[in-house]
Scaffold this motif. Sequence first.
Motif, PDB file in Angstrom:
ATOM      1  N   UNK A  19     185.375  41.612  53.046  1.00  0.00           N
ATOM      2  CA  UNK A  19     186.150  41.967  54.243  1.00  0.00           C
ATOM      3  C   UNK A  19     186.996  43.193  53.890  1.00  0.00           C
ATOM      4  N   UNK A  20     186.603  44.357  54.405  1.00  0.00           N
ATOM      5  CA  UNK A  20     187.312  45.604  54.087  1.00  0.00           C
ATOM      6  C   UNK A  20     188.607  45.715  54.880  1.00  0.00           C
ATOM      7  N   UNK A  21     188.559  45.284  56.151  1.00  0.00           N
ATOM      8  CA  UNK A  21     189.729  45.303  57.032  1.00  0.00           C
ATOM      9  C   UNK A  21     189.725  43.997  57.809  1.00  0.00           C
ATOM     10  N   UNK A  22     190.880  43.355  57.893  1.00  0.00           N
ATOM     11  CA  UNK A  22     190.950  42.035  58.520  1.00  0.00           C
ATOM     12  C   UNK A  22     192.029  41.977  59.606  1.00  0.00           C
ATOM     13  N   UNK A  23     191.590  41.933  60.862  1.00  0.00           N
ATOM     14  CA  UNK A  23     192.470  41.678  62.012  1.00  0.00           C
ATOM     15  C   UNK A  23     193.715  42.586  62.024  1.00  0.00           C
ATOM     16  N   UNK A  24     193.472  43.892  62.002  1.00  0.00           N
ATOM     17  CA  UNK A  24     194.567  44.875  62.010  1.00  0.00           C
ATOM     18  C   UNK A  24     194.838  45.345  63.434  1.00  0.00           C
ATOM     19  N   UNK A  25     196.111  45.320  63.821  1.00  0.00           N
ATOM     20  CA  UNK A  25     196.525  45.797  65.148  1.00  0.00           C
ATOM     21  C   UNK A  25     197.754  46.685  65.015  1.00  0.00           C
ATOM     22  N   UNK A  26     197.758  47.808  65.728  1.00  0.00           N
ATOM     23  CA  UNK A  26     198.976  48.619  65.836  1.00  0.00           C
ATOM     24  C   UNK A  26     198.826  49.563  67.021  1.00  0.00           C
ATOM     25  N   UNK A  27     199.962  50.020  67.542  1.00  0.00           N
ATOM     26  CA  UNK A  27     200.006  50.994  68.639  1.00  0.00           C
ATOM     27  C   UNK A  27     200.616  52.299  68.135  1.00  0.00           C
ATOM     28  N   UNK A  28     200.110  53.395  68.648  1.00  0.00           N
ATOM     29  CA  UNK A  28     200.675  54.704  68.327  1.00  0.00           C
ATOM     30  C   UNK A  28     201.157  55.338  69.632  1.00  0.00           C
ATOM     31  N   UNK A  29     202.481  55.421  69.839  1.00  0.00           N
ATOM     32  CA  UNK A  29     202.998  56.003  71.083  1.00  0.00           C
ATOM     33  C   UNK A  29     202.682  57.495  71.209  1.00  0.00           C
ATOM     34  N   UNK A  30     202.601  57.973  72.449  1.00  0.00           N
ATOM     35  CA  UNK A  30     202.451  59.412  72.717  1.00  0.00           C
ATOM     36  C   UNK A  30     203.515  60.198  71.962  1.00  0.00           C
ATOM     37  N   UNK A  31     203.105  61.290  71.311  1.00  0.00           N
ATOM     38  CA  UNK A  31     204.063  62.207  70.704  1.00  0.00           C
ATOM     39  C   UNK A  31     204.701  61.728  69.418  1.00  0.00           C
ATOM     40  N   UNK A  32     204.166  60.670  68.829  1.00  0.00           N
ATOM     41  CA  UNK A  32     204.772  60.142  67.596  1.00  0.00           C
ATOM     42  C   UNK A  32     203.951  60.547  66.375  1.00  0.00           C
ATOM     43  N   UNK A  33     204.539  60.319  65.189  1.00  0.00           N
ATOM     44  CA  UNK A  33     203.809  60.461  63.926  1.00  0.00           C
ATOM     45  C   UNK A  33     203.805  59.090  63.265  1.00  0.00           C
ATOM     46  N   UNK A  34     202.604  58.560  63.088  1.00  0.00           N
ATOM     47  CA  UNK A  34     202.426  57.220  62.513  1.00  0.00           C
ATOM     48  C   UNK A  34     201.800  57.357  61.136  1.00  0.00           C
ATOM     49  N   UNK A  35     202.297  56.594  60.188  1.00  0.00           N
ATOM     50  CA  UNK A  35     201.735  56.592  58.846  1.00  0.00           C
ATOM     51  C   UNK A  35     200.999  55.297  58.572  1.00  0.00           C
ATOM     52  N   UNK A  36     199.823  55.423  57.993  1.00  0.00           N
ATOM     53  CA  UNK A  36     199.055  54.263  57.548  1.00  0.00           C
ATOM     54  C   UNK A  36     199.013  54.354  56.033  1.00  0.00           C
ATOM     55  N   UNK A  37     199.619  53.385  55.376  1.00  0.00           N
ATOM     56  CA  UNK A  37     199.841  53.503  53.943  1.00  0.00           C
ATOM     57  C   UNK A  37     199.390  52.242  53.230  1.00  0.00           C
ATOM     58  N   UNK A  38     199.115  52.371  51.959  1.00  0.00           N
ATOM     59  CA  UNK A  38     198.708  51.227  51.158  1.00  0.00           C
ATOM     60  C   UNK A  38     198.065  51.700  49.875  1.00  0.00           C
ATOM     61  N   UNK A  39     197.976  50.816  48.883  1.00  0.00           N
ATOM     62  CA  UNK A  39     197.342  51.194  47.613  1.00  0.00           C
ATOM     63  C   UNK A  39     195.870  51.551  47.824  1.00  0.00           C
TER      64      UNK A  39
END
Length: 244
Positions: A19-39
């Motif tokens: 399982x490479x990715x398991x049940x991931x949810x997130x929202x990215x609002x208009x005009x924002x900067x979102x970071x996806x981080x992890x080892x």
Amino acid sequence: MTQALLQVKDITKRYAGLIAVSHVSFDVPHGSIMGLIGPNGAGKTTCFQMIAGAVAPTEGEVFFDGRRLTGLDPEDICALGVARTFQVVRPLQDMTVLENAMVGALLRTPTMGQARDLAAATLDKVGLGPKKDIKAMHLTLPDRKMLELAKALATRPRLLLLDEVMAGLRPTEADEIIAVLRALNQEGLTIVLVEHVMRILMSIADHVAVLHHGELITQGTPDAVTQDPRVIESYLGKGAKHGH
């Protein structure tokens, strides 16, 4: 509250027993900067590939501006306004910097002349204008990274997905890219960054989601996330938070 520009809903990716990715949810609002981080190996790039259409999720869905992206081809997703860069930069070596950027610009422009103008304007934004006639093979790594960014920007995206665009750069070189991204964001571009360097995200992101072993362990402001014991443990190992 306005609807998020990007909505990732319960995406999962299984490869045989893994399982490479398991049940991931997130929202990215208009005009924002979102970071996806992890080892390394946390599932960050797999998440990106599912958003960009390169990989189909086993479960879950992705929406862009209310439209379902799941099942669409990458070129159709790009045409809707989602552009991505790749971890390994591969410019078209025998073409000039301008010609490389024109490849992206041709998505939005009906003529070569207009593509050339859009590409030139995009190169100016990332500081490569003076090098537009140089062949891509002669660029330094920082300039190749900027060209990768310019190629994506030339498609005139509303959402920019950046996969470790600053990997391998010195802090001063990374700071130059951060300054360009800030300026683009101030013009209204929504950005999602995959990174594993916490310093970079701390300096630019409004919101951070942390992946570990394919699962979303926490999300929130950069300050809140860096103080989360699960994040400290996944980055620094058990016991790191004691006595430091």
